[in-house]
Scaffold this motif. Structure first.
Motif, PDB file in Angstrom:
ATOM      1  N   LYS A  89       4.100  54.554-120.828  1.00 38.39           N
ATOM      2  CA  LYS A  89       4.966  55.356-119.969  1.00 38.39           C
ATOM      3  C   LYS A  89       6.159  54.530-119.481  1.00 38.39           C
ATOM      4  CE  LYS A  89       3.771  56.111-115.740  1.00 38.39           C
ATOM      5  NZ  LYS A  89       3.096  56.497-114.521  1.00 38.39           N
ATOM      6  N   ILE A  90       5.907  53.314-119.049  1.00 41.04           N
ATOM      7  CA  ILE A  90       6.969  52.449-118.529  1.00 41.04           C
ATOM      8  C   ILE A  90       7.952  52.074-119.638  1.00 41.04           C
ATOM      9  CG2 ILE A  90       7.411  50.137-117.602  1.00 41.04           C
ATOM     10  CD1 ILE A  90       4.780  50.524-115.975  1.00 41.04           C
ATOM     11  N   VAL A  91       7.435  51.672-120.793  1.00 42.75           N
ATOM     12  CA  VAL A  91       8.302  51.274-121.901  1.00 42.75           C
ATOM     13  C   VAL A  91       9.138  52.456-122.384  1.00 42.75           C
ATOM     14  CG1 VAL A  91       8.309  50.517-124.310  1.00 42.75           C
ATOM     15  CG2 VAL A  91       6.934  49.304-122.629  1.00 42.75           C
ATOM     16  N   ASN A  92       8.530  53.618-122.521  1.00 45.53           N
ATOM     17  CA  ASN A  92       9.289  54.792-122.964  1.00 45.53           C
ATOM     18  C   ASN A  92      10.396  55.144-121.979  1.00 45.53           C
ATOM     19  OD1 ASN A  92       8.054  55.317-125.466  1.00 45.53           O
ATOM     20  ND2 ASN A  92       6.315  56.266-124.453  1.00 45.53           N
ATOM     21  N   ASN A  93      10.122  55.033-120.686  1.00 44.78           N
ATOM     22  CA  ASN A  93      11.157  55.279-119.673  1.00 44.78           C
ATOM     23  C   ASN A  93      12.297  54.279-119.810  1.00 44.78           C
ATOM     24  OD1 ASN A  93       9.818  57.456-118.593  1.00 44.78           O
ATOM     25  ND2 ASN A  93       8.877  56.290-116.939  1.00 44.78           N
ATOM     26  N   MET A  94      11.961  53.015-120.049  1.00 44.73           N
ATOM     27  CA  MET A  94      12.988  51.982-120.196  1.00 44.73           C
ATOM     28  C   MET A  94      13.793  52.178-121.484  1.00 44.73           C
ATOM     29  SD  MET A  94      11.167  48.551-118.804  1.00 44.73           S
ATOM     30  CE  MET A  94      10.781  48.373-117.067  1.00 44.73           C
ATOM     31  N   LEU A  95      13.124  52.551-122.553  1.00 47.65           N
ATOM     32  CA  LEU A  95      13.820  52.802-123.810  1.00 47.65           C
ATOM     33  C   LEU A  95      14.774  53.984-123.672  1.00 47.65           C
ATOM     34  CD1 LEU A  95      10.965  52.255-126.416  1.00 47.65           C
ATOM     35  CD2 LEU A  95      12.989  50.818-126.087  1.00 47.65           C
ATOM     36  N   ASP A  96      14.341  55.024-122.952  1.00 46.73           N
ATOM     37  CA  ASP A  96      15.201  56.179-122.719  1.00 46.73           C
ATOM     38  C   ASP A  96      16.400  55.812-121.854  1.00 46.73           C
ATOM     39  OD1 ASP A  96      13.528  57.769-124.217  1.00 46.73           O
ATOM     40  OD2 ASP A  96      12.498  58.635-122.482  1.00 46.73           O
ATOM     41  N   ALA A  97      16.165  54.924-120.871  1.00 46.90           N
ATOM     42  CA  ALA A  97      17.220  54.565-119.924  1.00 46.90           C
ATOM     43  C   ALA A  97      18.259  53.632-120.530  1.00 46.90           C
ATOM     44  CB  ALA A  97      16.610  53.935-118.679  1.00 46.90           C
ATOM     45  N   LYS A  98      17.818  52.540-121.150  1.00 44.05           N
ATOM     46  CA  LYS A  98      18.800  51.599-121.646  1.00 44.05           C
ATOM     47  C   LYS A  98      18.416  50.885-122.937  1.00 44.05           C
ATOM     48  CE  LYS A  98      17.417  48.046-118.354  1.00 44.05           C
ATOM     49  NZ  LYS A  98      17.872  47.080-117.415  1.00 44.05           N
ATOM     50  N   GLY A  99      17.236  51.114-123.427  1.00 41.09           N
ATOM     51  CA  GLY A  99      16.863  50.575-124.720  1.00 41.09           C
ATOM     52  C   GLY A  99      16.603  49.083-124.784  1.00 41.09           C
ATOM     53  N   ASP A 100      16.475  48.404-123.668  1.00 40.29           N
ATOM     54  CA  ASP A 100      16.257  46.950-123.659  1.00 40.29           C
ATOM     55  C   ASP A 100      14.929  46.665-122.972  1.00 40.29           C
ATOM     56  OD1 ASP A 100      16.554  44.185-123.688  1.00 40.29           O
ATOM     57  OD2 ASP A 100      17.755  44.174-121.870  1.00 40.29           O
ATOM     58  N   VAL A 101      13.906  46.356-123.744  1.00 39.92           N
ATOM     59  CA  VAL A 101      12.594  46.090-123.158  1.00 39.92           C
ATOM     60  C   VAL A 101      12.120  44.722-123.619  1.00 39.92           C
ATOM     61  CG1 VAL A 101      10.216  46.861-122.933  1.00 39.92           C
ATOM     62  CG2 VAL A 101      12.036  48.551-123.120  1.00 39.92           C
ATOM     63  N   ASN A 102      11.834  43.860-122.642  1.00 41.22           N
ATOM     64  CA  ASN A 102      11.359  42.503-122.900  1.00 41.22           C
ATOM     65  C   ASN A 102      10.006  42.358-122.234  1.00 41.22           C
ATOM     66  OD1 ASN A 102      10.983  39.621-122.840  1.00 41.22           O
ATOM     67  ND2 ASN A 102      13.147  39.477-123.342  1.00 41.22           N
TER      68      ASN A 102
END
Length: 103
Positions: A89-102
């Motif tokens: 859920k957190i990663v998908n939200n971040m990918l939707d928001a700005k696409g940068d997940v570390n």
């Protein structure tokens, strides 16, 4: 000497399974880094890079460094993941928001 870290085997295997599953699911969309929890300089570097990117506050970087660094700790864009079930859920939200997940 070969059994010195045997008590950590279950935790390492569990983390390895998560790593493989997440890498298969997200591929190059996320960056996954494993850092030995004894390597506080690398962890501090990661947290302060996330601070510099604006993902976390200075207070959160220091709090995470002091209280959340442990063997099976997972951070997503600098934030400590308290419940591994929330990862997708957190990663998908971040990918939707700005696409940068570390991770």
């Amino acid at each position: 000497m070969s059994d010195e870290f045997k008590h950590l085997e279950g935790s390492r295997n569990q983390l390895g399974e998560l790593y493989v599953n997440w890498k298969e699911k997200y591929g190059d969309q996320i960056s996954i880094n494993y850092v030995d929890p004894r390597n506080t300089s690398m962890i501090a570097s990661y947290l302060f890079k996330q601070r510099k990117k604006g993902n976390i506050s200075l207070f959160d970087a220091i709090k995470h460094l002091l209280f959340h660094v442990k063997l099976d700790a997972i951070f997503v864009n600098g934030y400590y993941l308290e419940n591994k079930d929330d990862f997708d859920k957190i990663v998908n939200n971040m990918l939707d928001a700005k696409g940068d997940v570390n991770v």
